[in-house]
Scaffold this motif. Sequence first.
Motif, PDB file in Angstrom:
ATOM      1  N   GLU A   4       0.828  -1.208   0.158  1.00  0.00           N
ATOM      2  CA  GLU A   4       0.072   0.202   0.044  1.00  0.00           C
ATOM      3  C   GLU A   4       0.703   1.335   0.021  1.00  0.00           C
ATOM      4  O   GLU A   4       0.557   2.239  -0.820  1.00  0.00           O
ATOM      5  N   VAL A   5       1.976   1.251   0.791  1.00  0.00           N
ATOM      6  CA  VAL A   5       2.865   2.396   0.903  1.00  0.00           C
ATOM      7  C   VAL A   5       3.523   2.589  -0.755  1.00  0.00           C
ATOM      8  O   VAL A   5       3.688   3.619  -1.276  1.00  0.00           O
ATOM      9  N   ALA A   6       4.137   1.358  -1.323  1.00  0.00           N
ATOM     10  CA  ALA A   6       4.721   1.524  -2.469  1.00  0.00           C
ATOM     11  C   ALA A   6       3.822   2.101  -3.611  1.00  0.00           C
ATOM     12  O   ALA A   6       4.019   3.008  -4.508  1.00  0.00           O
ATOM     13  N   LYS A   7       2.198   1.556  -3.365  1.00  0.00           N
ATOM     14  CA  LYS A   7       1.449   2.014  -4.264  1.00  0.00           C
ATOM     15  C   LYS A   7       1.197   3.510  -4.197  1.00  0.00           C
ATOM     16  O   LYS A   7       0.910   4.501  -5.224  1.00  0.00           O
ATOM     17  N   GLN A   8       0.881   3.947  -3.071  1.00  0.00           N
ATOM     18  CA  GLN A   8       0.674   5.321  -2.669  1.00  0.00           C
ATOM     19  C   GLN A   8       1.978   6.459  -3.236  1.00  0.00           C
ATOM     20  O   GLN A   8       1.754   7.344  -3.784  1.00  0.00           O
ATOM     21  N   LEU A   9       3.205   5.728  -3.018  1.00  0.00           N
ATOM     22  CA  LEU A   9       4.115   6.588  -3.477  1.00  0.00           C
ATOM     23  C   LEU A   9       4.259   6.553  -4.916  1.00  0.00           C
ATOM     24  O   LEU A   9       4.355   7.824  -5.545  1.00  0.00           O
ATOM     25  N   GLU A  10       3.929   5.742  -5.467  1.00  0.00           N
ATOM     26  CA  GLU A  10       3.790   5.880  -7.237  1.00  0.00           C
ATOM     27  C   GLU A  10       2.746   6.580  -7.604  1.00  0.00           C
ATOM     28  O   GLU A  10       3.273   7.374  -8.490  1.00  0.00           O
ATOM     29  N   ARG A  15       2.103  11.852 -10.369  1.00  0.00           N
ATOM     30  CA  ARG A  15       1.228  13.118 -10.356  1.00  0.00           C
ATOM     31  C   ARG A  15       2.427  14.489 -10.706  1.00  0.00           C
ATOM     32  O   ARG A  15       1.811  15.415 -11.314  1.00  0.00           O
ATOM     33  N   TRP A  16       3.518  14.069 -10.540  1.00  0.00           N
ATOM     34  CA  TRP A  16       4.514  15.260 -10.853  1.00  0.00           C
ATOM     35  C   TRP A  16       4.845  15.323 -12.389  1.00  0.00           C
ATOM     36  O   TRP A  16       4.846  14.315 -12.915  1.00  0.00           O
ATOM     37  N   LYS A  17       4.895  16.553 -12.646  1.00  0.00           N
ATOM     38  CA  LYS A  17       5.057  16.793 -14.171  1.00  0.00           C
ATOM     39  C   LYS A  17       6.337  16.319 -14.888  1.00  0.00           C
ATOM     40  O   LYS A  17       7.572  16.144 -14.046  1.00  0.00           O
ATOM     41  N   GLY A  18       6.328  15.368 -15.657  1.00  0.00           N
ATOM     42  CA  GLY A  18       7.539  14.891 -16.340  1.00  0.00           C
ATOM     43  C   GLY A  18       7.890  13.471 -15.857  1.00  0.00           C
ATOM     44  O   GLY A  18       8.757  12.650 -16.364  1.00  0.00           O
ATOM     45  N   VAL A  19       7.464  12.974 -14.780  1.00  0.00           N
ATOM     46  CA  VAL A  19       7.836  12.030 -14.109  1.00  0.00           C
ATOM     47  C   VAL A  19       7.277  10.538 -14.719  1.00  0.00           C
ATOM     48  O   VAL A  19       5.795  10.508 -14.914  1.00  0.00           O
ATOM     49  N   GLU A  20       7.918   9.446 -14.713  1.00  0.00           N
ATOM     50  CA  GLU A  20       7.546   8.277 -15.285  1.00  0.00           C
ATOM     51  C   GLU A  20       8.029   7.055 -14.413  1.00  0.00           C
ATOM     52  O   GLU A  20       9.063   7.328 -13.763  1.00  0.00           O
ATOM     53  N   ALA A  21       7.376   6.218 -14.485  1.00  0.00           N
ATOM     54  CA  ALA A  21       7.695   4.527 -13.775  1.00  0.00           C
ATOM     55  C   ALA A  21       8.286   3.868 -14.799  1.00  0.00           C
ATOM     56  O   ALA A  21       7.627   3.618 -15.804  1.00  0.00           O
ATOM     57  N   GLU A  82       8.177   2.307   5.707  1.00  0.00           N
ATOM     58  CA  GLU A  82       7.445   1.048   6.329  1.00  0.00           C
ATOM     59  C   GLU A  82       5.714   1.749   6.612  1.00  0.00           C
ATOM     60  O   GLU A  82       5.077   0.722   6.957  1.00  0.00           O
ATOM     61  N   GLY A  83       5.529   2.917   6.432  1.00  0.00           N
ATOM     62  CA  GLY A  83       4.247   3.499   6.698  1.00  0.00           C
ATOM     63  C   GLY A  83       4.023   4.702   6.256  1.00  0.00           C
ATOM     64  O   GLY A  83       5.086   5.406   5.557  1.00  0.00           O
ATOM     65  N   SER A  84       2.771   5.363   6.228  1.00  0.00           N
ATOM     66  CA  SER A  84       2.527   6.829   5.815  1.00  0.00           C
ATOM     67  C   SER A  84       3.529   7.869   6.528  1.00  0.00           C
ATOM     68  O   SER A  84       3.998   8.716   5.550  1.00  0.00           O
ATOM     69  N   ARG A  85       3.942   7.490   7.543  1.00  0.00           N
ATOM     70  CA  ARG A  85       4.809   8.718   8.465  1.00  0.00           C
ATOM     71  C   ARG A  85       6.277   8.600   7.410  1.00  0.00           C
ATOM     72  O   ARG A  85       6.707   9.594   7.221  1.00  0.00           O
ATOM     73  N   ASP A  86       6.660   7.454   7.258  1.00  0.00           N
ATOM     74  CA  ASP A  86       7.998   7.550   6.574  1.00  0.00           C
ATOM     75  C   ASP A  86       7.819   7.881   4.995  1.00  0.00           C
ATOM     76  O   ASP A  86       8.710   8.523   4.485  1.00  0.00           O
ATOM     77  N   LEU A  87       6.634   7.654   4.449  1.00  0.00           N
ATOM     78  CA  LEU A  87       6.233   8.170   2.980  1.00  0.00           C
ATOM     79  C   LEU A  87       6.494   9.892   3.117  1.00  0.00           C
ATOM     80  O   LEU A  87       6.762  10.488   2.400  1.00  0.00           O
ATOM     81  N   ASN A  88       5.559  10.376   4.300  1.00  0.00           N
ATOM     82  CA  ASN A  88       5.635  11.868   4.302  1.00  0.00           C
ATOM     83  C   ASN A  88       7.006  12.443   4.501  1.00  0.00           C
ATOM     84  O   ASN A  88       7.482  13.508   4.176  1.00  0.00           O
ATOM     85  N   GLN A  89       7.632  11.530   5.453  1.00  0.00           N
ATOM     86  CA  GLN A  89       9.410  12.128   5.330  1.00  0.00           C
ATOM     87  C   GLN A  89      10.085  11.928   4.120  1.00  0.00           C
ATOM     88  O   GLN A  89      11.049  12.693   4.187  1.00  0.00           O
ATOM     89  N   ALA A  90       9.947  10.961   3.251  1.00  0.00           N
ATOM     90  CA  ALA A  90      10.714  10.789   2.184  1.00  0.00           C
ATOM     91  C   ALA A  90      10.350  11.483   1.087  1.00  0.00           C
ATOM     92  O   ALA A  90      11.096  12.081   0.133  1.00  0.00           O
ATOM     93  N   LEU A  91       9.138  12.149   1.038  1.00  0.00           N
ATOM     94  CA  LEU A  91       8.594  12.990  -0.257  1.00  0.00           C
ATOM     95  C   LEU A  91       9.572  14.417  -0.442  1.00  0.00           C
ATOM     96  O   LEU A  91       9.863  14.500  -1.564  1.00  0.00           O
TER      97      LEU A  91
END
Length: 107
Positions: A4-10, A15-21, A82-91
Amino acid sequence: MPTEVAKQLEETLLRWKGVEAQRTKDRTSFTIQGALFAFLTKTGVVVKLHPRQREDALKVRDSRSFDQKGAEQDDLVELPLEGSRDLNQALPWLRRACRFVRSNSMG
């Protein structure tokens, strides 16, 4: 890393301009203007940063230099996810990595 965290990050990064996976059997990577700025690992996300930013990123809880096949990469830092807190810290670090790589690819 939880799916779920990986999906949310992706979803966020795409949504960022020009970013591709870019997906392979082993990993999902993120590029801007064709240049790699981040990729997912089993435990987190690796970001490509300017050396000065890299030192600050290594101060993040549980972050570490990323070693690829036994060789430390001096511009790569792995941040835990590991969770949404880490995601917010990584962004913010992902944003810096995206800007750094974009500015270097504009030859």
